[in-house]
Design a protein around this motif. Structure first.
Motif, PDB file in Angstrom:
ATOM      1  N   ALA A  33       0.816  -1.210   0.000  1.00  0.00           N
ATOM      2  CA  ALA A  33       0.000   0.000   0.000  1.00  0.00           C
ATOM      3  C   ALA A  33       0.850   1.260   0.000  1.00  0.00           C
ATOM      4  CB  ALA A  33      -0.914   0.001   1.219  1.00  0.00           C
ATOM      5  N   ARG A  34       2.112   1.149   0.455  1.00  0.00           N
ATOM      6  CA  ARG A  34       2.988   2.309   0.519  1.00  0.00           C
ATOM      7  C   ARG A  34       3.675   2.582  -0.810  1.00  0.00           C
ATOM      8  NH1 ARG A  34       6.962   1.697   5.401  1.00  0.00           N
ATOM      9  NH2 ARG A  34       7.627   3.699   4.568  1.00  0.00           N
ATOM     10  N   ARG A  35       3.601   1.652  -1.735  1.00  0.00           N
ATOM     11  CA  ARG A  35       4.221   1.841  -3.037  1.00  0.00           C
ATOM     12  C   ARG A  35       3.212   2.518  -3.942  1.00  0.00           C
ATOM     13  NH1 ARG A  35       5.549  -4.270  -3.079  1.00  0.00           N
ATOM     14  NH2 ARG A  35       6.790  -4.401  -1.211  1.00  0.00           N
ATOM     15  N   THR A  36       3.267   3.799  -4.016  1.00  0.00           N
ATOM     16  CA  THR A  36       2.259   4.536  -4.775  1.00  0.00           C
ATOM     17  C   THR A  36       2.527   4.454  -6.269  1.00  0.00           C
ATOM     18  OG1 THR A  36       3.435   6.637  -4.774  1.00  0.00           O
ATOM     19  CG2 THR A  36       2.085   6.127  -2.833  1.00  0.00           C
ATOM     20  N   VAL A  37       1.472   4.704  -7.024  1.00  0.00           N
ATOM     21  CA  VAL A  37       1.559   4.652  -8.468  1.00  0.00           C
ATOM     22  C   VAL A  37       2.036   5.982  -9.046  1.00  0.00           C
ATOM     23  CG1 VAL A  37      -0.803   5.431  -8.955  1.00  0.00           C
ATOM     24  CG2 VAL A  37       0.286   3.728 -10.471  1.00  0.00           C
ATOM     25  N   ASP A  38       2.157   7.005  -8.212  1.00  0.00           N
ATOM     26  CA  ASP A  38       2.436   8.366  -8.690  1.00  0.00           C
ATOM     27  C   ASP A  38       3.654   8.444  -9.607  1.00  0.00           C
ATOM     28  OD1 ASP A  38       0.330   8.897  -7.078  1.00  0.00           O
ATOM     29  OD2 ASP A  38       1.405  10.107  -5.625  1.00  0.00           O
ATOM     30  N   GLY A  39       4.767   7.856  -9.181  1.00  0.00           N
ATOM     31  CA  GLY A  39       5.983   7.931  -9.973  1.00  0.00           C
ATOM     32  C   GLY A  39       5.831   7.283 -11.334  1.00  0.00           C
ATOM     33  N   TYR A  40       5.105   6.176 -11.383  1.00  0.00           N
ATOM     34  CA  TYR A  40       4.880   5.488 -12.656  1.00  0.00           C
ATOM     35  C   TYR A  40       4.101   6.379 -13.629  1.00  0.00           C
ATOM     36  CZ  TYR A  40       6.304   1.219 -10.203  1.00  0.00           C
ATOM     37  OH  TYR A  40       7.010   0.290  -9.495  1.00  0.00           O
ATOM     38  N   LEU A  41       3.150   7.128 -13.096  1.00  0.00           N
ATOM     39  CA  LEU A  41       2.319   7.977 -13.947  1.00  0.00           C
ATOM     40  C   LEU A  41       3.091   9.157 -14.517  1.00  0.00           C
ATOM     41  CD1 LEU A  41      -0.947   8.014 -11.793  1.00  0.00           C
ATOM     42  CD2 LEU A  41      -0.479   6.652 -13.851  1.00  0.00           C
ATOM     43  N   LEU A  42       4.250   9.480 -13.937  1.00  0.00           N
ATOM     44  CA  LEU A  42       5.061  10.590 -14.415  1.00  0.00           C
ATOM     45  C   LEU A  42       5.948  10.210 -15.598  1.00  0.00           C
ATOM     46  CD1 LEU A  42       6.239  12.131 -11.003  1.00  0.00           C
ATOM     47  CD2 LEU A  42       4.489  13.045 -12.555  1.00  0.00           C
ATOM     48  N   ALA A  43       6.067   8.926 -15.879  1.00  0.00           N
ATOM     49  CA  ALA A  43       6.978   8.471 -16.932  1.00  0.00           C
ATOM     50  C   ALA A  43       6.473   8.863 -18.312  1.00  0.00           C
ATOM     51  CB  ALA A  43       7.158   6.959 -16.853  1.00  0.00           C
ATOM     52  N   ALA A  44       7.406   9.226 -19.182  1.00  0.00           N
ATOM     53  CA  ALA A  44       7.062   9.588 -20.560  1.00  0.00           C
ATOM     54  C   ALA A  44       7.254   8.405 -21.507  1.00  0.00           C
ATOM     55  CB  ALA A  44       7.925  10.764 -21.010  1.00  0.00           C
ATOM     56  N   PHE A  45       7.382   7.206 -20.974  1.00  0.00           N
ATOM     57  CA  PHE A  45       7.561   6.000 -21.775  1.00  0.00           C
ATOM     58  C   PHE A  45       6.606   4.933 -21.243  1.00  0.00           C
ATOM     59  CE2 PHE A  45      10.582   6.130 -18.284  1.00  0.00           C
ATOM     60  CZ  PHE A  45      10.415   4.899 -17.670  1.00  0.00           C
ATOM     61  N   PRO A  46       6.310   3.907 -22.035  1.00  0.00           N
ATOM     62  CA  PRO A  46       5.380   2.868 -21.584  1.00  0.00           C
ATOM     63  C   PRO A  46       6.045   1.896 -20.611  1.00  0.00           C
ATOM     64  CG  PRO A  46       6.193   2.343 -23.768  1.00  0.00           C
ATOM     65  CD  PRO A  46       6.723   3.709 -23.441  1.00  0.00           C
ATOM     66  N   TRP A  47       5.270   1.405 -19.671  1.00  0.00           N
ATOM     67  CA  TRP A  47       5.753   0.368 -18.752  1.00  0.00           C
ATOM     68  C   TRP A  47       5.433  -1.003 -19.327  1.00  0.00           C
ATOM     69  CZ3 TRP A  47       8.967   1.996 -15.258  1.00  0.00           C
ATOM     70  CH2 TRP A  47       8.852   3.294 -14.735  1.00  0.00           C
ATOM     71  N   TYR A  48       6.325  -1.947 -19.085  1.00  0.00           N
ATOM     72  CA  TYR A  48       6.112  -3.320 -19.536  1.00  0.00           C
ATOM     73  C   TYR A  48       5.955  -4.259 -18.347  1.00  0.00           C
ATOM     74  CZ  TYR A  48       6.850  -2.572 -24.500  1.00  0.00           C
ATOM     75  OH  TYR A  48       6.687  -2.173 -25.810  1.00  0.00           O
ATOM     76  N   GLY A  49       5.176  -5.304 -18.565  1.00  0.00           N
ATOM     77  CA  GLY A  49       5.010  -6.360 -17.579  1.00  0.00           C
ATOM     78  C   GLY A  49       4.796  -7.674 -18.298  1.00  0.00           C
ATOM     79  N   LEU A  50       4.493  -8.731 -17.555  1.00  0.00           N
ATOM     80  CA  LEU A  50       4.166  -9.997 -18.195  1.00  0.00           C
ATOM     81  C   LEU A  50       2.838  -9.846 -18.926  1.00  0.00           C
ATOM     82  CD1 LEU A  50       5.177 -12.664 -15.511  1.00  0.00           C
ATOM     83  CD2 LEU A  50       6.541 -11.658 -17.353  1.00  0.00           C
ATOM     84  N   ASP A  51       2.696 -10.559 -20.029  1.00  0.00           N
ATOM     85  CA  ASP A  51       1.496 -10.399 -20.846  1.00  0.00           C
ATOM     86  C   ASP A  51       0.292 -11.102 -20.228  1.00  0.00           C
ATOM     87  OD1 ASP A  51       1.812 -13.101 -21.443  1.00  0.00           O
ATOM     88  OD2 ASP A  51       2.674 -12.731 -23.422  1.00  0.00           O
ATOM     89  N   GLU A  52      -0.819 -11.127 -20.944  1.00  0.00           N
ATOM     90  CA  GLU A  52      -2.074 -11.623 -20.396  1.00  0.00           C
ATOM     91  C   GLU A  52      -2.069 -13.118 -20.130  1.00  0.00           C
ATOM     92  OE1 GLU A  52      -5.118 -10.369 -23.049  1.00  0.00           O
ATOM     93  OE2 GLU A  52      -4.994  -8.242 -22.465  1.00  0.00           O
ATOM     94  N   ALA A  53      -1.094 -13.838 -20.669  1.00  0.00           N
ATOM     95  CA  ALA A  53      -1.010 -15.267 -20.397  1.00  0.00           C
ATOM     96  C   ALA A  53      -0.718 -15.530 -18.921  1.00  0.00           C
ATOM     97  CB  ALA A  53       0.075 -15.907 -21.265  1.00  0.00           C
ATOM     98  N   TYR A  54      -0.113 -14.541 -18.249  1.00  0.00           N
ATOM     99  CA  TYR A  54       0.143 -14.656 -16.810  1.00  0.00           C
ATOM    100  C   TYR A  54      -1.078 -14.138 -16.060  1.00  0.00           C
ATOM    101  CZ  TYR A  54       1.860 -13.699 -12.165  1.00  0.00           C
ATOM    102  OH  TYR A  54       1.989 -13.657 -10.803  1.00  0.00           O
ATOM    103  N   THR A  55      -1.638 -14.950 -15.173  1.00  0.00           N
ATOM    104  CA  THR A  55      -2.873 -14.584 -14.481  1.00  0.00           C
ATOM    105  C   THR A  55      -2.703 -14.437 -12.978  1.00  0.00           C
ATOM    106  OG1 THR A  55      -3.508 -16.930 -14.320  1.00  0.00           O
ATOM    107  CG2 THR A  55      -4.293 -15.685 -16.249  1.00  0.00           C
ATOM    108  N   GLY A  56      -1.468 -14.450 -12.490  1.00  0.00           N
ATOM    109  CA  GLY A  56      -1.226 -14.370 -11.058  1.00  0.00           C
ATOM    110  C   GLY A  56      -1.174 -12.943 -10.530  1.00  0.00           C
ATOM    111  N   PRO A  57      -0.733 -12.788  -9.269  1.00  0.00           N
ATOM    112  CA  PRO A  57      -0.663 -11.463  -8.631  1.00  0.00           C
ATOM    113  C   PRO A  57       0.327 -10.542  -9.345  1.00  0.00           C
ATOM    114  CG  PRO A  57      -0.469 -13.223  -7.007  1.00  0.00           C
ATOM    115  CD  PRO A  57      -0.341 -13.864  -8.342  1.00  0.00           C
TER     116      PRO A  57
END
Length: 231
Positions: A33-57
């Motif tokens: 809960a302490r890891r806010t999303v604010d910094g991520y929203l300031l980025a001028a580039f796209p964020w990457y993660g695992l694709d939709e085939a991954y369904t976990g947390p």
């Protein structure tokens, strides 16, 4: 790489120090809960993660920013959050399954914000270094005496940098994984602590590290809504 600091934190250090400090803080059980999303929203580039085939947390980690506040890189987590504190008390922690994706903005060589120096261009090696140091920070031997931990981490971090700076060496192999559905070559290596890989996509470099989750068969994609990672 250039001088960075964690968004929302005081002080600054090298990109590597930011990566290891941030990953260590995450690994030691900072509440999500302490890891806010604010910094991520300031980025001028796209964020990457695992694709939709991954369904976990999925969960947020930290972002790194330049001295002028420009967001330069950051990480998103998947699976079980690595927790060093519980590893000392719970043997199950050593078997935790997680994968962290590191996104690094693709930057050319340029002058620093204060005009006093030149910042190195980012590269696949930058992503490999951040991923390697991140893996070390959340998998170092918990039974090691406290007085020896920093020396061990410094030594292994220096080795991670050396490996990241020589991606064509035999320590690395090539692994093809989809990025937004397009087969993409990554440099990949395994160690007793887990695995690390690094490659490039449109406008960014992608690194990843993990343990207990196989990198083979993974895929990466642009995160459509980073707030989904708040849990």
């Amino acid at each position: 790489m250039e001088t960075t600091s964690r968004v929302g934190a005081q002080g600054a250090g090298t990109a590597g120090a930011s990566a290891t400090d941030a990953a260590a803080q995450d690994a030691q059980g900072e509440p999500g809960a302490r890891r806010t999303v604010d910094g991520y929203l300031l980025a001028a580039f796209p964020w990457y993660g695992l694709d939709e085939a991954y369904t976990g947390p999925r969960w947020l980690m930290q972002v790194g920013a330049a001295a002028d506040g420009t967001v330069e890189h950051g990480s998103t987590g998947h699976g079980e959050e690595p927790t060093l504190r519980s590893e000392r008390a719970d043997p199950h922690a050593a078997k935790q399954r997680f994968a962290v994706v590191v996104t690094v903005a693709s930057r050319p060589g340029r002058r620093s914000a204060d005009g006093t120096g030149v910042l190195e261009a980012t590269s696949v090696s930058s992503a490999a270094w951040l991923a390697g140091s991140g893996l070390l920070s959340c998998t170092w031997p918990a039974q090691m005496e406290r007085a020896l931990r920093q020396d061990w981490l410094d030594q292994q971090t220096a080795l991670a940098w050396e490996l990241a700076d020589h991606l064509e060496d035999s320590a690395w192999s090539t692994l093809s994984l989809p990025v937004d559905g397009v087969p993409t070559d990554f440099r990949y290596r395994e160690s007793e602590y887990g695995w690390v890989l690094a490659g490039s996509a449109e406008g960014v470099h992608i690194g990843a590290y993990g343990r207990g989750m196989s990198a083979y068969g993974m895929g990466f994609s642009v995160i459509k809504d980073i707030t989904d990672y708040r849990g």
